[in-house]
Design a protein around this motif. Structure first.
Motif, mmCIF file in Angstrom:
data_model
loop_
_atom_site.group_PDB
_atom_site.id
_atom_site.type_symbol
_atom_site.label_atom_id
_atom_site.label_comp_id
_atom_site.label_asym_id
_atom_site.label_seq_id
_atom_site.Cartn_x
_atom_site.Cartn_y
_atom_site.Cartn_z
ATOM 1 N N UNK A 288 -3.129 -5.867 -7.349
ATOM 2 C CA UNK A 288 -1.957 -6.666 -7.703
ATOM 3 C C UNK A 288 -0.651 -5.877 -7.599
ATOM 4 N N UNK A 289 -0.677 -4.613 -7.980
ATOM 5 C CA UNK A 289 0.556 -3.827 -7.995
ATOM 6 C C UNK A 289 0.881 -3.234 -6.623
ATOM 7 N N UNK A 290 -0.114 -2.959 -5.842
ATOM 8 C CA UNK A 290 0.119 -2.450 -4.506
ATOM 9 C C UNK A 290 0.149 -0.935 -4.429
ATOM 10 N N UNK A 291 0.413 -0.455 -3.231
ATOM 11 C CA UNK A 291 0.295 0.974 -2.926
ATOM 12 C C UNK A 291 1.434 1.818 -3.500
ATOM 13 N N UNK A 292 2.445 1.202 -4.091
ATOM 14 C CA UNK A 292 3.539 1.971 -4.692
ATOM 15 C C UNK A 292 3.169 2.541 -6.061
ATOM 16 N N UNK A 293 2.013 2.144 -6.592
ATOM 17 C CA UNK A 293 1.632 2.523 -7.957
ATOM 18 C C UNK A 293 0.397 3.407 -7.975
ATOM 19 N N UNK A 294 0.374 4.303 -8.939
ATOM 20 C CA UNK A 294 -0.813 5.076 -9.296
ATOM 21 C C UNK A 294 -1.483 4.293 -10.420
ATOM 22 N N UNK A 295 -2.771 4.014 -10.291
ATOM 23 C CA UNK A 295 -3.522 3.327 -11.345
ATOM 24 C C UNK A 295 -4.813 4.104 -11.575
ATOM 25 N N UNK A 296 -5.002 4.555 -12.805
ATOM 26 C CA UNK A 296 -6.197 5.317 -13.174
ATOM 27 C C UNK A 296 -6.744 4.786 -14.489
ATOM 28 N N UNK A 297 -8.040 4.941 -14.684
ATOM 29 C CA UNK A 297 -8.609 4.767 -16.021
ATOM 30 C C UNK A 297 -8.235 5.993 -16.825
ATOM 31 N N UNK A 298 -7.782 5.782 -18.055
ATOM 32 C CA UNK A 298 -7.390 6.894 -18.916
ATOM 33 C C UNK A 298 -8.385 7.095 -20.057
ATOM 34 N N UNK A 299 -8.794 5.997 -20.687
ATOM 35 C CA UNK A 299 -9.701 6.103 -21.834
ATOM 36 C C UNK A 299 -10.474 4.800 -21.975
ATOM 37 N N UNK A 300 -11.599 4.897 -22.667
ATOM 38 C CA UNK A 300 -12.395 3.703 -22.921
ATOM 39 C C UNK A 300 -13.256 3.929 -24.147
ATOM 40 N N UNK A 301 -13.575 2.820 -24.793
ATOM 41 C CA UNK A 301 -14.549 2.856 -25.876
ATOM 42 C C UNK A 301 -15.358 1.571 -25.806
ATOM 43 N N UNK A 302 -16.583 1.666 -26.274
ATOM 44 C CA UNK A 302 -17.448 0.489 -26.271
ATOM 45 C C UNK A 302 -18.020 0.302 -27.668
ATOM 46 N N UNK A 303 -17.959 -0.928 -28.137
ATOM 47 C CA UNK A 303 -18.509 -1.287 -29.442
ATOM 48 C C UNK A 303 -19.732 -2.159 -29.187
ATOM 49 N N UNK A 304 -20.901 -1.658 -29.530
ATOM 50 C CA UNK A 304 -22.139 -2.400 -29.330
ATOM 51 C C UNK A 304 -22.319 -3.345 -30.508
ATOM 52 N N UNK A 305 -22.344 -4.633 -30.242
ATOM 53 C CA UNK A 305 -22.400 -5.651 -31.288
ATOM 54 C C UNK A 305 -23.834 -6.124 -31.523
ATOM 55 N N UNK A 306 -24.549 -6.419 -30.442
ATOM 56 C CA UNK A 306 -25.924 -6.927 -30.522
ATOM 57 C C UNK A 306 -26.701 -6.391 -29.331
ATOM 58 N N UNK A 307 -28.016 -6.312 -29.441
ATOM 59 C CA UNK A 307 -28.796 -5.817 -28.310
ATOM 60 C C UNK A 307 -28.736 -6.778 -27.130
ATOM 61 N N UNK A 308 -28.623 -6.219 -25.939
ATOM 62 C CA UNK A 308 -28.681 -7.021 -24.720
ATOM 63 C C UNK A 308 -30.137 -7.195 -24.331
ATOM 64 N N UNK A 309 -30.693 -8.348 -24.646
ATOM 65 C CA UNK A 309 -32.133 -8.576 -24.434
ATOM 66 C C UNK A 309 -32.443 -9.259 -23.118
ATOM 67 N N UNK A 310 -31.423 -9.585 -22.359
ATOM 68 C CA UNK A 310 -31.633 -10.259 -21.080
ATOM 69 C C UNK A 310 -30.430 -10.051 -20.194
ATOM 70 N N UNK A 311 -30.111 -11.053 -19.406
ATOM 71 C CA UNK A 311 -28.972 -10.980 -18.500
ATOM 72 C C UNK A 311 -27.672 -11.044 -19.293
#
Length: 160
Positions: free
Chosen positions: A78-101
């Motif tokens: 969306x922003x195009x080649x004029x921009x630098x886009x990187x992942x900086x940080x992430x966290x995941x909160x597990x709420x319930x077990x994924x028992x299928x798809x």
């Protein structure tokens, strides 16, 4: 890239390439759709022998990997080649077990893009915080991922 036909072709090609990406093949991750305007992505991950943990549910690392690159990819497109886009940080909160798809959806809208452009116009960085929910087939929340991205105009395009 403003030509809608080129964007649609690019979306189809990106979906095809992501679905052939070896880590996604092994983890059972499938990109179901990428909108022709490259603003929305739907992803699915089936529970398989390759992403099942010791107790028989979705492996947490696979849950995270299924959502890892998509906000970054959408912002780059969306922003195009004029921009630098990187992942900086992430966290995941597990709420319930994924028992299928499980499923996740990503979307970027005009408000987000306008905010990023405004914050970066003077050459400063922007650190948008985005969230994606991972849900099971019944729509129940399995995990919530918070992502922080780094966005900045490339040096050659910054205002003096």
């Amino acid at each position: 890239m403003s030509d809608p036909r080129k964007r649609a072709r690019r979306a189809r090609m990106l979906r095809w390439l992501l679905n052939l990406y070896p880590p996604y093949l092994g983890a059972g991750v499938r990109v179901l759709s990428i909108s022709p305007d490259l603003r929305h992505i739907q992803v699915r991950m089936k529970l398989t022998l390759w992403n099942r943990n010791y107790v028989g549910t979705q492996f947490g690392g696979s849950l995270y990997s299924m959502v890892d690159p998509f906000y970054m990819l959408l912002l780059i497109e969306q922003l195009g080649s004029e921009y630098i886009v990187w992942d900086k940080a992430a966290s995941i909160d597990f709420i319930a077990p994924g028992k299928g798809t499980v499923y996740a959806e990503f979307e970027v809208d005009d408000a987000l893009l306008d905010d990023i452009r405004q914050q970066t116009a003077g050459g400063k960085k922007c650190l948008p915080r985005l969230q994606v929910d991972i849900r099971d087939e019944a729509g129940e929340l399995v995990a919530r991922v918070d992502k922080t991205l780094y966005v900045r105009l490339k040096p050659q395009t910054r205002q003096a």
